[in-house]
Design a protein around this motif. Structure first.
Motif, short mmCIF file in Angstrom:
data_model
loop_
_atom_site.label_atom_id
_atom_site.label_comp_id
_atom_site.label_asym_id
_atom_site.label_seq_id
_atom_site.Cartn_x
_atom_site.Cartn_y
_atom_site.Cartn_z
N LYS A 6 0.83 -1.20 0.00
CA LYS A 6 0.00 0.00 0.00
C LYS A 6 0.87 1.26 0.00
O LYS A 6 0.62 2.22 -0.72
CB LYS A 6 -0.89 -0.02 1.25
N LEU A 9 2.22 1.87 -3.34
CA LEU A 9 1.21 2.47 -4.22
C LEU A 9 1.08 3.95 -3.96
O LEU A 9 1.00 4.76 -4.88
CB LEU A 9 -0.15 1.80 -4.00
N ILE A 10 1.09 4.31 -2.67
CA ILE A 10 0.96 5.72 -2.32
C ILE A 10 2.15 6.51 -2.84
O ILE A 10 2.01 7.59 -3.38
CB ILE A 10 0.80 5.88 -0.78
N LEU A 12 3.99 5.76 -5.40
CA LEU A 12 3.83 5.83 -6.85
C LEU A 12 2.81 6.90 -7.21
O LEU A 12 3.02 7.72 -8.10
CB LEU A 12 3.36 4.46 -7.38
N ALA A 13 1.71 6.90 -6.46
CA ALA A 13 0.64 7.86 -6.74
C ALA A 13 1.08 9.28 -6.44
O ALA A 13 0.75 10.20 -7.16
CB ALA A 13 -0.58 7.52 -5.91
N ALA A 16 2.68 10.45 -9.25
CA ALA A 16 1.77 10.59 -10.38
C ALA A 16 0.90 11.83 -10.31
O ALA A 16 0.52 12.37 -11.34
CB ALA A 16 0.88 9.35 -10.48
N ILE A 17 0.59 12.31 -9.10
CA ILE A 17 -0.36 13.42 -9.02
C ILE A 17 0.32 14.77 -8.75
O ILE A 17 -0.31 15.71 -8.37
CB ILE A 17 -1.46 13.16 -7.98
N PHE B 41 -0.80 15.38 -17.60
CA PHE B 41 -2.00 15.87 -16.94
C PHE B 41 -3.00 16.38 -17.97
O PHE B 41 -2.62 16.98 -18.98
CB PHE B 41 -1.63 16.99 -15.97
N PHE B 43 -7.40 17.76 -18.28
CA PHE B 43 -8.74 17.90 -17.75
C PHE B 43 -9.68 17.11 -18.64
O PHE B 43 -9.53 17.13 -19.87
CB PHE B 43 -9.16 19.37 -17.69
N ALA B 150 -2.85 0.78 -13.70
CA ALA B 150 -3.42 0.48 -12.38
C ALA B 150 -2.68 1.16 -11.25
O ALA B 150 -1.45 1.15 -11.21
CB ALA B 150 -3.42 -1.03 -12.16
N PHE B 151 -3.43 1.77 -10.37
CA PHE B 151 -2.95 2.41 -9.14
C PHE B 151 -1.96 3.55 -9.40
O PHE B 151 -1.32 4.04 -8.48
CB PHE B 151 -2.33 1.38 -8.19
N ALA B 152 -1.82 3.95 -10.64
CA ALA B 152 -0.95 5.08 -10.97
C ALA B 152 -1.77 6.20 -11.60
O ALA B 152 -1.62 7.36 -11.24
CB ALA B 152 0.15 4.64 -11.91
N SER B 154 -4.79 8.58 -12.08
CA SER B 154 -5.70 9.08 -11.05
C SER B 154 -6.61 10.17 -11.57
O SER B 154 -6.32 10.81 -12.60
CB SER B 154 -4.91 9.61 -9.85
N THR B 166 -9.54 12.18 -4.51
CA THR B 166 -8.63 11.55 -5.47
C THR B 166 -9.02 10.09 -5.65
O THR B 166 -9.25 9.37 -4.67
CB THR B 166 -7.18 11.66 -4.99
N PHE B 168 -8.09 6.44 -7.77
CA PHE B 168 -7.05 5.74 -8.54
C PHE B 168 -7.67 4.60 -9.32
O PHE B 168 -8.51 3.85 -8.80
CB PHE B 168 -5.98 5.20 -7.59
N ASP B 179 -7.57 5.84 0.01
CA ASP B 179 -6.97 4.80 0.86
C ASP B 179 -6.54 3.58 0.07
O ASP B 179 -6.07 2.60 0.63
CB ASP B 179 -7.95 4.40 1.96
N PHE B 180 -6.71 3.62 -1.25
CA PHE B 180 -6.32 2.53 -2.15
C PHE B 180 -7.08 1.24 -1.86
O PHE B 180 -6.65 0.17 -2.27
CB PHE B 180 -4.81 2.26 -2.11
N ALA B 181 -8.17 1.34 -1.12
CA ALA B 181 -8.92 0.13 -0.78
C ALA B 181 -10.42 0.31 -1.02
O ALA B 181 -11.08 -0.57 -1.57
CB ALA B 181 -8.68 -0.24 0.68
N THR B 198 -4.59 12.30 -14.32
CA THR B 198 -3.15 12.10 -14.43
C THR B 198 -2.89 10.76 -15.09
O THR B 198 -3.36 9.73 -14.61
CB THR B 198 -2.48 12.11 -13.05
N THR B 200 -0.01 8.06 -16.60
CA THR B 200 1.41 7.73 -16.62
C THR B 200 1.86 7.35 -18.03
O THR B 200 3.03 7.49 -18.37
CB THR B 200 1.72 6.57 -15.66
#
Lengths: 217, 317
Positions: A6, A9-10, A12-13, A16-17, B41, B43, B150-152, B154, B166, B168, B179-181, B198, B200
């Motif tokens: 996790k 991932l954070i 990486l994110a 990314a942001i 990036f 919009f 994935a997970f990148a 957003s 935000t 993802f 919270d990625f969950a 965003t 990648t």
């Protein structure tokens, strides 16, 4: 193990942001939204406007203590930065912040230079031009507005750095009272403050007292 | 920006059959519209909506909408999502007034009985024609998209209160929250609004849905970043003559347009004098000006006080 994944991932994110954050600042003067005038109330035909912020907080009294003729250089010494000097800032087509016509927009001011909520100042001088200098180096702009004898400084409560990607248009009719740090409120307009030049009579009086003081010694 | 053949056909359709969609039709022109974004990036403002699932005359009273004729709805069919905390919940459907002065007013539905809808907040009281549509969500937006990481990758959704949500991409056609969950693919993207995306690696979106046949009222909030656009899936829409000019406070509120190279460099700034649109030098745009609200990308509108932009339908510009 799951939390390490996790965290990865954070991380990486987070990369990314990290957006290319920048803002836009605009200023126009006309009969509807007001403009700067000479101390006499006459229209300005020379000089121009600077919009910027202080890198470190200053008191109004520090600004009010300055003289128009050296004010811009003194402001720079106090930490003032014109938004046009920010690295990456671009002037939109039609930009003109020199009297008599004031209308223009500065785009792509990095939000790192002008964070959201930063107090902005609109400053006018009655002579000289803005010297662009070297981008990102405020000291190189310090010779701007040479020869000025009148100036005004306005810092309306709404003159703040906008959020990322947004625009803030600073209008003079929004300001009044203590928001006019230097100069006087004139309806929608703001009159520049003149630096009082000592009159011939005053110079004679000063001279007379000077002589008296020397004689007593 | 890639405009495919289908979209070209759709664009042709927009201008060839305009009348049928202002007359209470429940299904209109359906198609898709593409948007290619490079790494970096962008919009994103989708230009298509979900087809209406109901349209008819109703009475709005407070937070209740009662159809004039029994609709025979399944109880709970239009209920909000009902996830357990911390998963965020959103309305799934909205009722929209489709005629009269309030045309374009969007009212989120919190639930329904067999004979009435309950709203999140009170609507304008009176008798109206309304349509019910399912909200466009982030999940809907990535249907048919390619290149997502994935997970990148957003999406930042700017909320009315100034907060940012935000999301993802989860690599499986949906999204998760900060919270990625927590599932968050049901995050709503209101008509005429969008989000900051965003990427990648380059991503191609293929938005699917119906061309909105009626006006849309888009609220512009002082406290947030308003990423908004017109609902024309066929082409960019000129600023000149656009209804947004009357929504802005003269000389004070501004609009920024951005580069499409993944850097989001500001390339255009616009203002209003109360009736005409002005360029960055505060000069009125001329009829031939090519300055436009970009297709599927939108603009950022900065306002000093909350206001409403009534966006015209591309079918009735």
């Amino acid at each position: 193990m799951k939390s390490i994944f996790k965290l990865g991932l954070i991380a990486l994110a987070s990369f990314a942001i990290s957006a290319n954050a920048a803002v836009t600042i605009a200023h126009v003067e006309n009969v509807t939204v007001g403009g700067f005038l000479k101390s006499t109330g006459a229209a300005l035909s020379a000089g121009g406007v600077s919009i910027g912020y202080f890198a470190t907080p200053v008191f109004d009294s520090q600004i009010q203590a300055l003289s128009a003729s050296t004010a811009f250089a003194d402001l720079i010494a106090l930490g003032y930065r014109d938004v046009r000097n920010a690295s990456g800032a671009t002037l939109a087509v039609g930009h003109d912040w020199a009297f008599p016509t004031i209308s223009g927009t500065v785009q792509n001011i990095p939000i790192g230079s002008l964070p959201q909520g930063t107090q902005l100042y609109v400053i006018a001088f009655d002579a000289g031009n803005y010297v662009a200098g070297t981008s990102g180096s405020p000291a190189t702009t310090s010779t701007s507005f040479a020869g000025a004898t009148e100036w005004a400084v306005v810092k309306d409560a709404g003159y703040t750095g906008p959020a990322d990607s947004n625009t803030r248009s600073l209008l003079l009719n929004a300001a009044s009272g203590s928001e006019i740090v230097v100069g006087t409120d004139n309806g929608v307009n703001v009159n520049l403050a003149a630096v009082p030049e000592p009159s011939r009579v005053m110079l004679t009086v000063f001279g007379f007292f000077g002589v008296l003081i020397r004689r007593r010694r | 920006m890639k405009t495919c053949l289908a979209l070209t056909l759709l664009g042709t359709a927009l201008f060839s059959v305009p009348a049928a969609f202002g007359q209470g039709a429940t299904s209109g022109i359906v198609g898709f519209s593409s948007l290619s974004v490079p790494a970096g990036f962008a919009f994103v403002v989708p230009t298509l909506v979900n087809s209406s699932v109901y349209q008819g005359q109703v009475v709005i009273s407070g937070t209740t909408i009662t159809p004039s004729t029994a609709p025979g709805w399944t109880v709970g069919a239009y209920n909000t999502t009902s996830f357990t905390a911390p998963i965020p919940n959103y309305p799934k459907f909205y009722a929209e007034i489709v005629s009269g002065p309030s045309e374009g007013t969007i009212l989120d539905i919190s639930g329904n009985s067999a004979t009435a809808l309950t709203l999140f907040s009170a609507g304008p009281s009176g008798t109206y024609q309304v349509a019910i549509r399912e909200h466009v969500t982030l999940d809907k937006i990535v249907q048919g998209a390619t290149g997502l990481s994935a997970f990148a990758d957003s999406a930042n959704v700017f909320n009315a209160n100034g907060s940012t949500s935000t999301r993802f991409y989860d690599g499986a056609g949906s999204w998760v929250a900060e919270d990625f969950a927590s599932p968050a693919g049901h995050t709503v993207v209101y008509p005429g609004t969008g989000f900051a995306f965003t990427a990648t690696t380059p991503v191609a979106f293929n938005f699917m849905g119906e061309v909105k046949p009626t006006k849309t009222k888009v609220t512009l909030y002082a406290a947030t970043t308003n990423i908004v656009g017109v609902l024309n899936p066929a082409a960019a829409t000129p600023f000149y003559g656009n209804s947004i000019s009357s929504a802005l406070t003269p000389y004070a509120d501004g609009i920024n347009t951005f580069s499409t190279d993944g850097q989001l460099t500001t390339v255009g700034t616009y203002f209003s004098d109360g009736s005409a649109m002005l360029d960055a030098g505060f000069t009125p745009l001329v009829p031939a000006a090519t300055d436009a609200l970009p297709l599927n990308r939108g603009v950022v509108v900065s306002v000093g006080t909350d206001t409403v932009w009534t966006v015209n339908s591309p079918l009735a510009p």
